[in-house]
Design an enzyme around this catalytic site. Sequence first.
Site, PDB file in Angstrom:
ATOM      1  N   CYS A 140       0.825  -1.202   0.000  1.00 51.33           N
ATOM      2  CA  CYS A 140       0.000   0.000   0.000  1.00 51.33           C
ATOM      3  C   CYS A 140       0.867   1.263   0.000  1.00 51.33           C
ATOM      4  CB  CYS A 140      -0.963  -0.049   1.185  1.00 51.33           C
ATOM      5  SG  CYS A 140      -2.330   1.122   1.107  1.00 51.33           S
ATOM      6  N   HIS A 141       0.842   2.052   1.072  1.00 49.82           N
ATOM      7  CA  HIS A 141       1.680   3.240   1.192  1.00 49.82           C
ATOM      8  C   HIS A 141       3.085   2.907   1.725  1.00 49.82           C
ATOM      9  CE1 HIS A 141      -2.265   5.192   0.927  1.00 49.82           C
ATOM     10  NE2 HIS A 141      -1.646   6.328   0.660  1.00 49.82           N
TER      11      HIS A 141
END
Length: 188
Positions: free
Chosen positions: A105-106
């Site tokens: 994800c991030h």
Amino acid sequence: MGLNHLTIAILVDNIYQDQELWYPYFRLQEAGVNVVIVGKEKQTYLSKYGFPADAQIAIADARKEDFDGVIVPGGYCPDKLRTYPEILKFVKNMDGAGKLVAAICHGPWVLISAGLAKGRNMTCYAGIKDDLKNAGALYEDEPVVVFDNMITSRKPQDLPAFCIEILKFLEKTWALDKNPQKESCLEG
């Protein structure tokens, strides 16, 4: 699987994405891996939805020699993690030693800030793909991308593929540690 001699760090800070920390945490434990939650400080951090995660050790006490890999979950905690020089040094040292470096994800924000993205095939949450590209990574919109010792994924729905590749990497590493000749036997 016999991975009980391996130890993996999962990094944490506030506003971590719940599934992206706990799914790998429990999946690796099921495989026998010792999983250690590591934060800037040894304290309790709250997830995006308020679920607590207790850092078992502070990053200042995490030595690359004690770990076989590191996982960076998503949410907004990577935006905090990448501001800590100790975190970036730890991740960079793990990569330099050829150990597992995984982010979802991030999470690749931490890899970007550690200077590890350039020239590598990677994926991430769609909202930060330009950050990855601007850091010199070769972006792929795939559930999971493996590049040498680095494994990246996009979002919680990709967690099964992410964890499968992490376990494959750890099994291969374990097999080579136990039998250095095994790689040449497979190739020849």
